[in-house]
Scaffold this active site. Structure first.
Site, PDB file in Angstrom:
ATOM      1  N   GLU A   1       0.830  -1.088  -0.001  1.00 27.76           N
ATOM      2  CA  GLU A   1      -0.025   0.086   0.028  1.00 27.76           C
ATOM      3  C   GLU A   1       0.854   1.302  -0.045  1.00 27.76           C
ATOM      4  O   GLU A   1       0.607   2.069  -0.744  1.00 27.76           O
ATOM      5  CB  GLU A   1      -0.959   0.056   1.149  1.00 27.76           C
ATOM      6  CG  GLU A   1      -1.772  -1.034   1.228  1.00 27.76           C
ATOM      7  CD  GLU A   1      -2.804  -1.128   0.165  1.00 27.76           C
ATOM      8  OE1 GLU A   1      -2.934  -0.057  -0.692  1.00 27.76           O
ATOM      9  OE2 GLU A   1      -3.418  -1.996   0.115  1.00 27.76           O
TER      10      GLU A   1
ATOM     11  N   ASN B   1       1.384   3.831  -3.045  1.00 31.63           N
ATOM     12  CA  ASN B   1       0.909   5.207  -3.180  1.00 31.63           C
ATOM     13  C   ASN B   1       1.965   6.337  -3.631  1.00 31.63           C
ATOM     14  O   ASN B   1       1.963   7.285  -4.015  1.00 31.63           O
ATOM     15  CB  ASN B   1       0.580   5.396  -1.609  1.00 31.63           C
ATOM     16  CG  ASN B   1      -0.890   5.089  -1.263  1.00 31.63           C
ATOM     17  OD1 ASN B   1      -1.593   4.759  -2.152  1.00 31.63           O
ATOM     18  ND2 ASN B   1      -1.373   5.277   0.211  1.00 31.63           N
TER      19      ASN B   1
ATOM     20  N   ARG C   1      -9.008   3.515  -8.028  1.00 32.69           N
ATOM     21  CA  ARG C   1      -8.519   3.556  -6.703  1.00 32.69           C
ATOM     22  C   ARG C   1      -9.793   3.700  -5.729  1.00 32.69           C
ATOM     23  O   ARG C   1     -10.425   4.355  -6.155  1.00 32.69           O
ATOM     24  CB  ARG C   1      -7.632   4.763  -6.043  1.00 32.69           C
ATOM     25  CG  ARG C   1      -6.674   4.910  -7.209  1.00 32.69           C
ATOM     26  CD  ARG C   1      -5.885   4.055  -7.843  1.00 32.69           C
ATOM     27  NE  ARG C   1      -5.001   2.935  -6.696  1.00 32.69           N
ATOM     28  CZ  ARG C   1      -4.439   1.824  -6.899  1.00 32.69           C
ATOM     29  NH1 ARG C   1      -4.252   1.472  -8.132  1.00 32.69           N
ATOM     30  NH2 ARG C   1      -4.110   0.903  -6.023  1.00 32.69           N
TER      31      ARG C   1
HETATM   32  N1  LIG Z   1       2.565   9.107  -0.965  1.00 37.79           N
HETATM   33  C1  LIG Z   1       1.647   9.972  -1.377  1.00 37.79           C
HETATM   34  N2  LIG Z   1       1.948  10.930  -1.924  1.00 37.79           N
HETATM   35  C2  LIG Z   1       0.896  11.836  -2.325  1.00 37.79           C
HETATM   36  N3  LIG Z   1      -0.411  11.674  -1.983  1.00 37.79           N
HETATM   37  C3  LIG Z   1      -0.688  10.338  -1.208  1.00 37.79           C
HETATM   38  C4  LIG Z   1       0.294   9.543  -0.628  1.00 37.79           C
HETATM   39  N4  LIG Z   1      -0.144   8.448  -0.360  1.00 37.79           N
HETATM   40  C5  LIG Z   1      -1.644   8.786  -0.190  1.00 37.79           C
HETATM   41  N5  LIG Z   1      -1.878   9.958  -0.701  1.00 37.79           N
HETATM   42  C6  LIG Z   1      -3.228  10.618  -0.903  1.00 37.79           C
HETATM   43  O1  LIG Z   1      -3.843   9.788  -0.102  1.00 37.79           O
HETATM   44  C7  LIG Z   1      -5.162   9.349  -0.758  1.00 37.79           C
HETATM   45  C8  LIG Z   1      -5.717   8.113   0.290  1.00 37.79           C
HETATM   46  O2  LIG Z   1      -4.615   7.121  -0.065  1.00 37.79           O
HETATM   47  P1  LIG Z   1      -5.112   5.503   0.140  1.00 37.79           P
HETATM   48  O3  LIG Z   1      -3.983   4.775  -0.117  1.00 37.79           O
HETATM   49  O4  LIG Z   1      -5.734   5.422   1.301  1.00 37.79           O
HETATM   50  O5  LIG Z   1      -6.347   5.597  -1.140  1.00 37.79           O
HETATM   51  P2  LIG Z   1      -5.934   5.406  -2.562  1.00 37.79           P
HETATM   52  O6  LIG Z   1      -4.674   5.202  -2.830  1.00 37.79           O
HETATM   53  O7  LIG Z   1      -6.447   6.661  -3.229  1.00 37.79           O
HETATM   54  O8  LIG Z   1      -6.801   4.101  -2.934  1.00 37.79           O
HETATM   55  P3  LIG Z   1      -6.342   2.617  -2.822  1.00 37.79           P
HETATM   56  O9  LIG Z   1      -4.999   2.753  -1.907  1.00 37.79           O
HETATM   57  O10 LIG Z   1      -7.506   1.902  -2.175  1.00 37.79           O
HETATM   58  O11 LIG Z   1      -6.166   2.218  -4.245  1.00 37.79           O
HETATM   59  C9  LIG Z   1      -4.915   9.163  -2.076  1.00 37.79           C
HETATM   60  O12 LIG Z   1      -5.732   9.070  -2.841  1.00 37.79           O
HETATM   61  C10 LIG Z   1      -3.752  10.351  -2.359  1.00 37.79           C
HETATM   62  O13 LIG Z   1      -4.531  11.508  -2.515  1.00 37.79           O
HETATM   63 MG   LIG Z   2      -3.426   3.601  -2.096  1.00 45.03          MG
END
Ligand SMILES: Nc1ncnc2c1ncn2[C@@H]1O[C@H](COP(=O)(O)OP(=O)(O)OP(=O)(O)O)[C@@H](O)[C@H]1O
Ligand SMILES: [Mg+2]
Lengths: 153, 119
Positions: free
Chosen positions: A47, A51, A106
Site C-alpha cells: 500500500e 501510493n 483507486r
Molecule cells: N505518497 C503519497 N503522496 C501523495 N499523496 C498520497 C500519498 N499517499 C496517499 N496519498 C493521498 O491519500 C489518498 C488516500 O490514500 P489511500 O492509499 O488510502 O487511497 P488510494 O491510494 O486513493 O486508493 P487505494 O489505496 O484503495 O487504491 C490518495 O488518494 C492520495 O490523495
Molecule cells: Mg493507496
C-alpha cells in the site's frame, strides 16, 4: 537486544511493488513470523509503495522510492519515503474511501489496510516535498515451535 | 458450448468466456501492476463478447491489496450497468479479511468453486 537495519532505493515503477514486498518479507524471516503476519506486512508495504508511485510521483518513472526497515528485538519498523507531491490534508487522506484518483479505480482503502494490518502508522508529509510513511508491528514469539516439538515426541 | 481460452503474453492470468460469463483466473499476486492488466483485458472481453457476469477465480492467488479491490469494484460498476453480477471463487482466509475490511464482500457473490459460480 537484537538489532538490524536495511535500506533500498528503487525506481518508481509498478514492477517494484512486488520487489519491495519480497525484500521486507526476506528481511524479517529471522523473527520467524507466521504466514498471517508476513501477509499483513506485505499488504501494508504494498500500500505504501503503491501510493508513493501513483500519488507521490503521479505514475512518472525516473523517481526513487526509499524503503527502510529496522528490527529491534521483536518489533519491525518499515519506512517508505518519496520526494513527490505530498499530501495537503493527512487526516482526510486516511479516511476510508477517500481517494484523489477515483478515475484510476483507486478505492481509498490503502491507509485503512495499513492501519488494520500494522500496530501503528505515522504519516509525515509536506506539499511539494514528499511523504514518509512509518509503520510498526510486533512479531509475537512463535508458539508453533513448542507445539511441533510436543507433537514429534 | 463455445469456450474460448486465451493465455496472455506476460502474465499468469487466464481469461475464459463461457456463454455470457467471463472467468478470470488470477495469478499468484493481485496488486497495482497486475490490476492494470486485468482492467484492460476484461474491458476488451466485455466489448468483444456479450459478457454479463464476471467470475474471479482466486485459486492460485495468495496476495491482494487495495488495487485488487479497485479493479473488482471497477468491473462491478460496469457489469451492474448491464444487469450482470460479479462472483468470486476459492478465496483464502487471508484474502477474505481484505474483502471484509473493504466492504467488497457485500457486493460480490462468493462460491467454493468456479463451477458453482458459473451456475
Ligand atoms: N505518497 C503519497 N503522496 C501523495 N499523496 C498520497 C500519498 N499517499 C496517499 N496519498 C493521498 O491519500 C489518498 C488516500 O490514500 P489511500 O492509499 O488510502 O487511497 P488510494 O491510494 O486513493 O486508493 P487505494 O489505496 O484503495 O487504491 C490518495 O488518494 C492520495 O490523495
Ligand atoms: Mg493507496
Amino acid at each position: 537486544m537484537f538489532q538490524n537495519k536495511m535500506e533500498v532505493s528503487f525506481e518508481s515503477i509498478s514492477e517494484n511493488e512486488s520487489f519491495a514486498r519480497v525484500v521486507v518479507a526476506a528481511f524479517i524471516t529471522r523473527l520467524d513470523p507466521t504466514l498471517e503476519e508476513i501477509s499483513d506486512i506485505k499488504t501494508a508495504v504494498s500500500e505504501a509503495v503503491t501510493n508513493a508511485i501513483i500519488h507521490g510521483y503521479e505514475g512518472k518513472r525516473d523517481n526513487q522510492v526509499i524503503l527502510r526497515c529496522e528490527i529491534r528485538d521483536r518489533e519491525i519498523k518499515v519506512v517508505v519515503s518519496d520526494t513527490g507531491v505530498g499530501i495537503p490534508d493527512i487526516e482526510k487522506a486516511k479516511e476510508p474511501l477517500f481517494t484523489t484518483k477515483p478515475e484510476m479505480e483507486r478505492s481509498g482503502m490503502g491507509f485503512v489496510f495499513m492501519e488494520a494490518f500494522m500496530d501503528r502508522l505515522e504519516v509525515e508529509s509536506d506539499v511539494g516535498k514528499g511523504t514518509t510513511v512509518t509503520m510498526y508491528k510486533r512479531i509475537e514469539i512463535p508458539m508453533r515451535m513448542e507445539e511441533s516439538c510436543e507433537k514429534s515426541h | 458450448m463455445k469456450t474460448e481460452w486465451q493465455e496472455t503474453e506476460k502474465s499468469d492470468i487466464a481469461y475464459r468466456v463461457e456463454r455470457n460469463t467471463l472467468v478470470i483466473t488470477l495469478g499468484s499476486e493481485l496488486d497495482h501492476h497486475s490490476a492494470e492488466h486485468i482492467k484492460n483485458r476484461s474491458e476488451y472481453y466485455l466489448y468483444k463478447h456479450q459478457i454479463r457476469h464476471i467470475v474471479f477465480d482466486f485459486a492460485k492467488t495468495n496476495f491482494m491489496d487495495s488495487s485488487g479491490i479497485g479493479v473488482i469494484m471497477g468491473r462491478y460498476k460496469t457489469v451492474r450497468g448491464l444487469g450482470g453480477t460479479i462472483a468470486v471463487a476459492n478465496v483464502s482466509e487471508q484474502l477474505e479479511r481484505i474483502f471484509v475490511i473493504s466492504g467488497l464482500h457485500k457486493l460480490v457473490d462468493r462460491y467454493q468453486t468456479v463451477r458453482d459460480a458459473i451456475q
